[in-house]
Design an enzyme around this catalytic site. Structure first.
Site, PDB file in Angstrom:
ATOM      1  N   ASP A  17       0.996  -1.073  -0.243  1.00  0.00           N
ATOM      2  CA  ASP A  17      -0.116  -0.063  -0.047  1.00  0.00           C
ATOM      3  C   ASP A  17       0.735   1.262   0.003  1.00  0.00           C
ATOM      4  O   ASP A  17       1.901   1.144   0.574  1.00  0.00           O
ATOM      5  CB  ASP A  17      -0.976  -0.079   1.395  1.00  0.00           C
ATOM      6  CG  ASP A  17      -1.998   0.898   1.162  1.00  0.00           C
ATOM      7  OD1 ASP A  17      -2.400   1.375  -0.063  1.00  0.00           O
ATOM      8  OD2 ASP A  17      -2.569   1.345   2.162  1.00  0.00           O
ATOM      9  N   HIS A  34       3.376   3.180  -8.987  1.00  0.00           N
ATOM     10  CA  HIS A  34       3.100   1.689  -8.993  1.00  0.00           C
ATOM     11  C   HIS A  34       4.455   1.430  -9.887  1.00  0.00           C
ATOM     12  O   HIS A  34       5.030   0.298  -9.572  1.00  0.00           O
ATOM     13  CB  HIS A  34       2.030   1.393 -10.020  1.00  0.00           C
ATOM     14  CG  HIS A  34       0.726   1.749  -9.374  1.00  0.00           C
ATOM     15  ND1 HIS A  34       0.390   1.361  -8.198  1.00  0.00           N
ATOM     16  CD2 HIS A  34      -0.437   2.393  -9.744  1.00  0.00           C
ATOM     17  CE1 HIS A  34      -0.694   1.989  -7.657  1.00  0.00           C
ATOM     18  NE2 HIS A  34      -1.236   2.453  -9.005  1.00  0.00           N
ATOM     19  N   LEU A 128      12.305 -20.348  -4.160  1.00  0.00           N
ATOM     20  CA  LEU A 128      11.333 -19.487  -3.500  1.00  0.00           C
ATOM     21  C   LEU A 128      10.278 -19.613  -4.647  1.00  0.00           C
ATOM     22  O   LEU A 128      10.370 -19.601  -5.912  1.00  0.00           O
ATOM     23  CB  LEU A 128      12.070 -18.081  -3.505  1.00  0.00           C
ATOM     24  CG  LEU A 128      11.115 -16.871  -3.435  1.00  0.00           C
ATOM     25  CD1 LEU A 128      10.141 -16.749  -1.998  1.00  0.00           C
ATOM     26  CD2 LEU A 128      11.855 -15.650  -3.603  1.00  0.00           C
TER      27      LEU A 128
HETATM   28  C1  FPP Z   1      -1.414   0.111  -3.544  1.00  0.00           C
HETATM   29  O1  FPP Z   1      -1.258   1.470  -3.521  1.00  0.00           O
HETATM   30  C2  FPP Z   1      -0.979  -0.686  -4.940  1.00  0.00           C
HETATM   31  C3  FPP Z   1      -1.726  -1.342  -5.816  1.00  0.00           C
HETATM   32  C4  FPP Z   1      -3.247  -1.141  -5.796  1.00  0.00           C
HETATM   33  C5  FPP Z   1      -1.281  -1.823  -7.133  1.00  0.00           C
HETATM   34  C6  FPP Z   1       0.124  -2.409  -6.786  1.00  0.00           C
HETATM   35  C7  FPP Z   1       0.531  -2.843  -8.412  1.00  0.00           C
HETATM   36  C8  FPP Z   1       1.749  -2.734  -8.907  1.00  0.00           C
HETATM   37  C9  FPP Z   1       3.016  -2.469  -7.969  1.00  0.00           C
HETATM   38  C10 FPP Z   1       2.126  -3.397 -10.055  1.00  0.00           C
HETATM   39  C11 FPP Z   1       1.835  -4.806  -9.815  1.00  0.00           C
HETATM   40  C12 FPP Z   1       2.987  -5.310 -10.483  1.00  0.00           C
HETATM   41  C13 FPP Z   1       3.560  -6.669 -10.553  1.00  0.00           C
HETATM   42  C14 FPP Z   1       4.860  -7.031 -11.187  1.00  0.00           C
HETATM   43  C15 FPP Z   1       2.357  -7.825  -9.984  1.00  0.00           C
HETATM   44  P1  FPP Z   1      -2.191   2.333  -3.695  1.00  0.00           P
HETATM   45  O2  FPP Z   1      -2.466   2.552  -5.189  1.00  0.00           O
HETATM   46  O3  FPP Z   1      -3.370   2.071  -2.995  1.00  0.00           O
HETATM   47  O4  FPP Z   1      -1.747   3.504  -2.939  1.00  0.00           O
HETATM   48  P2  FPP Z   1      -2.496   4.711  -1.993  1.00  0.00           P
HETATM   49  O5  FPP Z   1      -3.234   4.099  -1.060  1.00  0.00           O
HETATM   50  O6  FPP Z   1      -1.391   5.741  -1.586  1.00  0.00           O
HETATM   51  O7  FPP Z   1      -3.334   5.284  -3.024  1.00  0.00           O
END
Ligand code: FPP
Length: 232
Positions: A17, A34, A128
């Protein structure tokens, strides 16, 4: 390598997060958060391998993330696509097995193919295992599992049957759940599977997560006394 932990979790689940807030704080677009988040995944995977963790799962896209803007969703797909298709693939290079949980059907076909190809290429690696939760929701997992048992004609279920029908049937239940950003929620991650997981909420955004933070988390886990409802 010197043994630096008295005990280690077999399976770590990570709720990554804070990508959006990390970017917004810097005046950047959310998707750049991201993008940095992917670098943090890579650092964490390599650190997990170094400390001999067997399973590490990442909550990459939840069943609720479809509520985000098309721009953000497509941006995440683009990042994922680039990452999975990279010539110099970190998982193949380091002999890391890739698995996924969640329903992939709604994802773009080429993205599904890239993931299936990577799963296939890494299926015999036995150190892993990294699991990406994609279009995954804990409630959805339970409902799909129950429906699959109903479809088999089963009228009454027990806990073992349900566990064996979840997306995680081949994966041990998580011992340790880490959620970054300081928010203390589970947000529909492995609901059934985390009944006795230890939880930890480090106060940093996911893109800032480094090997030293994983070590801090593992040191915290080392202190936990897991009793599973018993008295030991
Ligand atoms: C949470 O932060 C993150 C996500 C919902 C998406 C995470 C996805 C990636 C890192 C890309 C996936 C890649 C792979 C290789 C699997 P948020 O956007 O909710 O952050 P915030 O709470 O600060 O808005």
């Amino acid at each position: 390598m010197q043994k630096i932990f008295k005990k280690l979790p077999n399976h770590i689940g990570i709720i990554m997060d804070g990508n959006g807030r990390w970017a917004t704080l810097r005046g950047l677009q959310r998707n750049l958060g991201h993008k940095e988040g992917i670098k943090a995944i890579e650092r964490t995977v390599l650190a997990c391998q170094k400390y001999k963790i067997k399973f590490c799962s990442f909550f990459a896209f939840s069943t609720e993330n479809w509520k985000r803007s098309d721009e953000e969703i497509n941006g995440i797909f683009d990042l994922l696509r680039d990452y999975l298709n990279k010539e110099d693939n970190v998982f193949i290079k380091n002999k890391i097995k890739i698995d996924s949980i969640g329903v992939l059907d709604p994802f773009p076909k080429d993205l599904q193919k890239a993931l299936y190809d990577l799963k296939d290429k890494t299926k015999n690696f036995d150190g892993l295992t990294v699991i990406f939760a994609l279009n995954y929701g804990g409630r959805d997992d339970i409902v799909r599992a129950v429906n699959s048992l109903i479809e088999k004609g089963i009228k009454r279920i027990d806990e073992k049957m349900l566990l064996n029908a979840l997306d995680t049937k081949q994966i041990p239940q998580p011992d340790f759940i880490i959620r970054t950003s300081g928010e203390m929620r589970i947000s529909n991650f492995m609901l059934y599977q985390m009944a006795y997981s230890e939880l930890y909420f480090p106060k940093l955004f996911w893109p800032d997560f480094k090997e030293k933070d994983l070590i801090k988390c593992l040191k915290e886990y080392e202190k936990r006394n897991r009793r599973y409802g018993g008295l030991k």
